[in-house]
Design an enzyme around this catalytic site. Structure first.
Site, PDB file in Angstrom:
ATOM      1  N   THR A   1     -45.460   2.724 -62.685  1.00 34.53           N
ATOM      2  CA  THR A   1     -44.823   1.522 -63.247  1.00 34.53           C
ATOM      3  C   THR A   1     -44.355   1.702 -64.701  1.00 34.53           C
ATOM      4  O   THR A   1     -43.950   0.740 -65.335  1.00 34.53           O
ATOM      5  CB  THR A   1     -45.796   0.317 -63.195  1.00 34.53           C
ATOM      6  OG1 THR A   1     -46.951   0.613 -63.995  1.00 34.53           O
ATOM      7  CG2 THR A   1     -46.214  -0.016 -61.776  1.00 34.53           C
TER       8      THR A   1
ATOM      9  N   TYR B   1     -47.977   0.258 -71.168  1.00 34.93           N
ATOM     10  CA  TYR B   1     -46.625   0.079 -70.634  1.00 34.93           C
ATOM     11  C   TYR B   1     -46.033  -1.274 -71.033  1.00 34.93           C
ATOM     12  O   TYR B   1     -46.539  -2.336 -70.655  1.00 34.93           O
ATOM     13  CB  TYR B   1     -46.611   0.246 -69.104  1.00 34.93           C
ATOM     14  CG  TYR B   1     -47.104   1.616 -68.638  1.00 34.93           C
ATOM     15  CD1 TYR B   1     -47.243   2.686 -69.523  1.00 34.93           C
ATOM     16  CD2 TYR B   1     -47.423   1.856 -67.305  1.00 34.93           C
ATOM     17  CE1 TYR B   1     -47.688   3.937 -69.106  1.00 34.93           C
ATOM     18  CE2 TYR B   1     -47.863   3.110 -66.874  1.00 34.93           C
ATOM     19  CZ  TYR B   1     -48.001   4.134 -67.787  1.00 34.93           C
ATOM     20  OH  TYR B   1     -48.437   5.370 -67.370  1.00 34.93           O
TER      21      TYR B   1
ATOM     22  N   ASP C   1     -50.192   2.211 -60.029  1.00 36.23           N
ATOM     23  CA  ASP C   1     -50.662   2.752 -61.302  1.00 36.23           C
ATOM     24  C   ASP C   1     -49.969   2.061 -62.474  1.00 36.23           C
ATOM     25  O   ASP C   1     -48.741   2.036 -62.547  1.00 36.23           O
ATOM     26  CB  ASP C   1     -50.347   4.251 -61.359  1.00 36.23           C
ATOM     27  CG  ASP C   1     -50.765   4.855 -62.693  1.00 36.23           C
ATOM     28  OD1 ASP C   1     -51.967   5.149 -62.832  1.00 36.23           O
ATOM     29  OD2 ASP C   1     -49.919   5.012 -63.586  1.00 36.23           O
TER      30      ASP C   1
ATOM     31  N   TYR D   1     -48.577  12.676 -62.151  1.00 35.63           N
ATOM     32  CA  TYR D   1     -47.627  11.717 -62.742  1.00 35.63           C
ATOM     33  C   TYR D   1     -46.289  12.403 -63.006  1.00 35.63           C
ATOM     34  O   TYR D   1     -46.220  13.633 -63.050  1.00 35.63           O
ATOM     35  CB  TYR D   1     -48.224  11.014 -63.953  1.00 35.63           C
ATOM     36  CG  TYR D   1     -48.379  11.750 -65.272  1.00 35.63           C
ATOM     37  CD1 TYR D   1     -47.279  12.108 -66.058  1.00 35.63           C
ATOM     38  CD2 TYR D   1     -49.645  12.022 -65.785  1.00 35.63           C
ATOM     39  CE1 TYR D   1     -47.421  12.721 -67.282  1.00 35.63           C
ATOM     40  CE2 TYR D   1     -49.807  12.643 -67.019  1.00 35.63           C
ATOM     41  CZ  TYR D   1     -48.686  12.991 -67.762  1.00 35.63           C
ATOM     42  OH  TYR D   1     -48.840  13.608 -68.980  1.00 35.63           O
TER      43      TYR D   1
HETATM   44  P1  NAP Z   1     -41.044   9.786 -61.986  1.00 34.89           P
HETATM   45  O1  NAP Z   1     -41.782   8.972 -61.032  1.00 34.89           O
HETATM   46  O2  NAP Z   1     -41.091  11.257 -61.885  1.00 34.89           O
HETATM   47  O3  NAP Z   1     -39.495   9.371 -62.025  1.00 34.89           O
HETATM   48  C1  NAP Z   1     -39.092   8.032 -62.168  1.00 34.89           C
HETATM   49  C2  NAP Z   1     -37.563   7.997 -62.213  1.00 34.89           C
HETATM   50  O4  NAP Z   1     -37.046   8.525 -60.996  1.00 34.89           O
HETATM   51  C3  NAP Z   1     -37.026   6.602 -62.337  1.00 34.89           C
HETATM   52  O5  NAP Z   1     -35.877   6.687 -63.162  1.00 34.89           O
HETATM   53  C4  NAP Z   1     -36.628   6.220 -60.913  1.00 34.89           C
HETATM   54  O6  NAP Z   1     -35.530   5.337 -60.854  1.00 34.89           O
HETATM   55  C5  NAP Z   1     -36.211   7.559 -60.379  1.00 34.89           C
HETATM   56  N1  NAP Z   1     -36.410   7.645 -58.938  1.00 34.89           N
HETATM   57  C6  NAP Z   1     -37.550   7.382 -58.247  1.00 34.89           C
HETATM   58  N2  NAP Z   1     -37.376   7.583 -56.939  1.00 34.89           N
HETATM   59  C7  NAP Z   1     -36.085   7.986 -56.799  1.00 34.89           C
HETATM   60  C8  NAP Z   1     -35.300   8.329 -55.681  1.00 34.89           C
HETATM   61  N3  NAP Z   1     -35.815   8.329 -54.454  1.00 34.89           N
HETATM   62  N4  NAP Z   1     -34.004   8.694 -55.903  1.00 34.89           N
HETATM   63  C9  NAP Z   1     -33.477   8.700 -57.150  1.00 34.89           C
HETATM   64  N5  NAP Z   1     -34.184   8.381 -58.253  1.00 34.89           N
HETATM   65  C10 NAP Z   1     -35.473   8.034 -58.076  1.00 34.89           C
HETATM   66  O7  NAP Z   1     -41.449   9.450 -63.500  1.00 34.89           O
HETATM   67  P2  NAP Z   1     -42.539   8.642 -64.301  1.00 34.89           P
HETATM   68  O8  NAP Z   1     -42.274   7.188 -64.239  1.00 34.89           O
HETATM   69  O9  NAP Z   1     -42.616   9.305 -65.625  1.00 34.89           O
HETATM   70  O10 NAP Z   1     -43.936   8.979 -63.565  1.00 34.89           O
HETATM   71  C11 NAP Z   1     -44.468   8.213 -62.510  1.00 34.89           C
HETATM   72  C12 NAP Z   1     -45.641   7.355 -62.957  1.00 34.89           C
HETATM   73  O11 NAP Z   1     -46.703   8.152 -63.469  1.00 34.89           O
HETATM   74  C13 NAP Z   1     -45.318   6.436 -64.151  1.00 34.89           C
HETATM   75  O12 NAP Z   1     -44.473   5.362 -63.792  1.00 34.89           O
HETATM   76  C14 NAP Z   1     -46.695   6.072 -64.609  1.00 34.89           C
HETATM   77  O13 NAP Z   1     -47.272   5.081 -63.761  1.00 34.89           O
HETATM   78  C15 NAP Z   1     -47.402   7.413 -64.460  1.00 34.89           C
HETATM   79  N6  NAP Z   1     -47.402   8.188 -65.720  1.00 34.89           N
HETATM   80  C16 NAP Z   1     -48.608   8.471 -66.310  1.00 34.89           C
HETATM   81  C17 NAP Z   1     -48.648   9.191 -67.495  1.00 34.89           C
HETATM   82  C18 NAP Z   1     -49.972   9.502 -68.130  1.00 34.89           C
HETATM   83  O14 NAP Z   1     -49.999   9.967 -69.280  1.00 34.89           O
HETATM   84  N7  NAP Z   1     -51.066   9.298 -67.435  1.00 34.89           N
HETATM   85  C19 NAP Z   1     -47.466   9.644 -68.100  1.00 34.89           C
HETATM   86  C20 NAP Z   1     -46.257   9.369 -67.469  1.00 34.89           C
HETATM   87  C21 NAP Z   1     -46.247   8.669 -66.277  1.00 34.89           C
HETATM   88  P3  NAP Z   1     -35.646   3.749 -60.552  1.00 34.89           P
HETATM   89  O15 NAP Z   1     -36.824   3.230 -61.307  1.00 34.89           O
HETATM   90  O16 NAP Z   1     -34.334   3.219 -61.027  1.00 34.89           O
HETATM   91  O17 NAP Z   1     -35.834   3.549 -59.064  1.00 34.89           O
END
Ligand code: NAP
Length: 273
Positions: free
Chosen positions: A20, A52, A47, A182
Site C-alpha cells: 500500500t 505511508y 501490508d 517488498y
Molecule cells: P511494487 O509492488 O514492486 O510496484 C508497484 C508499482 O507497480 C505501482 O506503480 C503499480 O501501479 C505497478 N504495478 C503493480 N502491478 C502492476 C501490473 N500488473 N502491471 C503494471 N504495473 C503494475 O512496489 P512497492 O510499492 O515499492 O512495493 C510493494 C509493497 O511493499 C509496498 O507497497 C509496501 O507495502 C511494501 N514496501 C515495504 C518496504 C519496507 O521497507 N518494508 C519498502 C518498500 C515497499 P498501480 O499502483 O498504478 O497499479
C-alpha cells in the site's frame, strides 16, 4: 490462491498479498476498490505502515477493510524513531485507530534504528499479551540481526535486486522464518520490454499465455519461504498479479531468468530502496 506456512506463526497465508506504499497519491476510491478486488481474489495479506502518507494510507486501508476485517491478515509497521518500549505501544494504538481495528495480525519494525532492539521486542511482546498484535517481525534486517522467534523479515527482492539470495534469504529458509518480498515488481521500474531480460520474460510469458510481471512474480515465489506483496491501485493490475500465484515455471525457464537477471556479487547488509 496458493498458500504456505507463514514462518512459525502456525498460520497459512496466500503467497501473494497487497502492498500500500504511496497509495495516498492515487485516486482514493480506485485504490479502495483495488484493495477490495484483491481480497475477492484471495490477496488477503495486506501490508501497510504508519509511515505511508503520514497515516493517511492506514486510514484508507481501514476504509477498504470495513466489514471484511476477518478475511484479512493485516500487517503494519512502526517507524524506528518511534520504536522505544513505550513509543512502540503508542504507535501501535495509533495505527489500530486509523485502521479501525482492535488487532494487527503482524507488526513489524520498519528498519533498524537507534532504539535498542530488545526494547522494541519487549513492546511487541506486551502488545501480543494484550491481544493487540498476533505476531511480530522485522523489516530490512540482515541475517546477523534477525532475532530468534521472529515471524518474518520483510526485504527488498525483485529480479534486478536479488542480493538477499546470498545470505538473508537462505538464513530465513533454514530457520523457518517467512520472507516477505517488498517492491517485487521493482517499485515501478520493471525491466523494459526491449532489454535483454525483458525479452526473456516476454518469451516465457508468451509460452504460458501469461504476462512478464506474472513471470517475474512466479520466479520469486519459487523460494519456499517466500511471500510477495505487490502494490497495485488499479483493479486490472491486481487481477494480473493475483493470477501469478498459479504460474509454475519449468527448471529451464527459471535458469534462463537466472541468467538474464544475475544475482550479482555479495555486498554487506541487505539491499534497501
Ligand atoms: P511494487 O509492488 O514492486 O510496484 C508497484 C508499482 O507497480 C505501482 O506503480 C503499480 O501501479 C505497478 N504495478 C503493480 N502491478 C502492476 C501490473 N500488473 N502491471 C503494471 N504495473 C503494475 O512496489 P512497492 O510499492 O515499492 O512495493 C510493494 C509493497 O511493499 C509496498 O507497497 C509496501 O507495502 C511494501 N514496501 C515495504 C518496504 C519496507 O521497507 N518494508 C519498502 C518498500 C515497499 P498501480 O499502483 O498504478 O497499479
Amino acid at each position: 490462491m496458493r498458500q504456505r506456512d507463514f514462518g512459525p506463526t502456525g498460520r497459512r497465508l496466500p503467497v501473494l498479498g497487497q502492498g500500500t506504499w504511496n497509495m495516498e497519491r492515487d485516486d482514493r476510491a480506485g485504490a479502495i476498490a483495488a484493495l477490495r478486488r484483491g481480497l475477492d481474489l484471495g490477496l488477503t495479506h495486506v501490508d501497510t505502515a504508519e509511515l505511508y502518507g503520514g497515516g493517511e494510507v492506514e486510514e484508507l486501508v481501514g476504509e477498504a477493510l470495513a466489514g471484511r476485517r476477518d478475511e484479512v491478515f493485516l500487517a503494519s509497521k512502526v517507524l524506528p524513531e518511534n520504536a522505544s518500549r513505550r513509543g512502540t505501544v503508542a504507535a501501535c494504538e495509533r495505527s489500530l485507530a486509523r485502521l479501525r481495528t482492535d488487532r494487527l495480525d503482524l507488526y513489524l519494525l520498519h528498519w533498524p534504528g537507534r532504539h535498542p532492539l530488545k526494547d522494541t521486542l519487549a513492546a511487541f511482546e506486551e502488545l501480543v499479551r494484550a491481544g493487540k498484535v498476533l505476531a511480530w517481525g522485522l523489516s530490512n534486517f540482515d541475517e546477523r540481526e534477525v532475532a530468534a522467534a521472529v515471524a518474518c523479515n520483510q526485504l527488498l527482492y525483485h529480479l534486478e535486486e536479488r542480493g538477499i539470495e546470498h545470505a538473508a534469504l537462505p538464513y530465513c529458509e533454514e530457520h523457518g522464518i517467512a520472507v516477505v518480498a517488498y517492491s517485487p515488481l521493482g517499485s515501478g521500474r520493471f525491466p523494459r520490454e526491449r532489454s535483454r531480460g525483458g525479452r526473456v520474460l516476454a518469451e516465457i510469458a508468451a509460452a504460458h499465455g501469461a504476462t512478464p510481471r506474472q513471470v517475474a512474480l512466479a520466479f520469486l515465489l519459487r523460494r519456499p519461504s517466500l511471500f510477495a506483496i505487490p502494490k497495485a491501485s488499479r483493479p486490472e493490475h491486481v487481477e494480473e498479479n493475483a493470477a501469478a500465484a498459479d504460474l509454475v515455471l519449468s527448471e529451464d525457464e527459471a535458469r534462463r531468468i537466472d541468467e538474464a537477471f544475475p544475482r550479482g556479487r555479495r555486498r554487506p547488509g541487505v539491499p534497501t530502496l
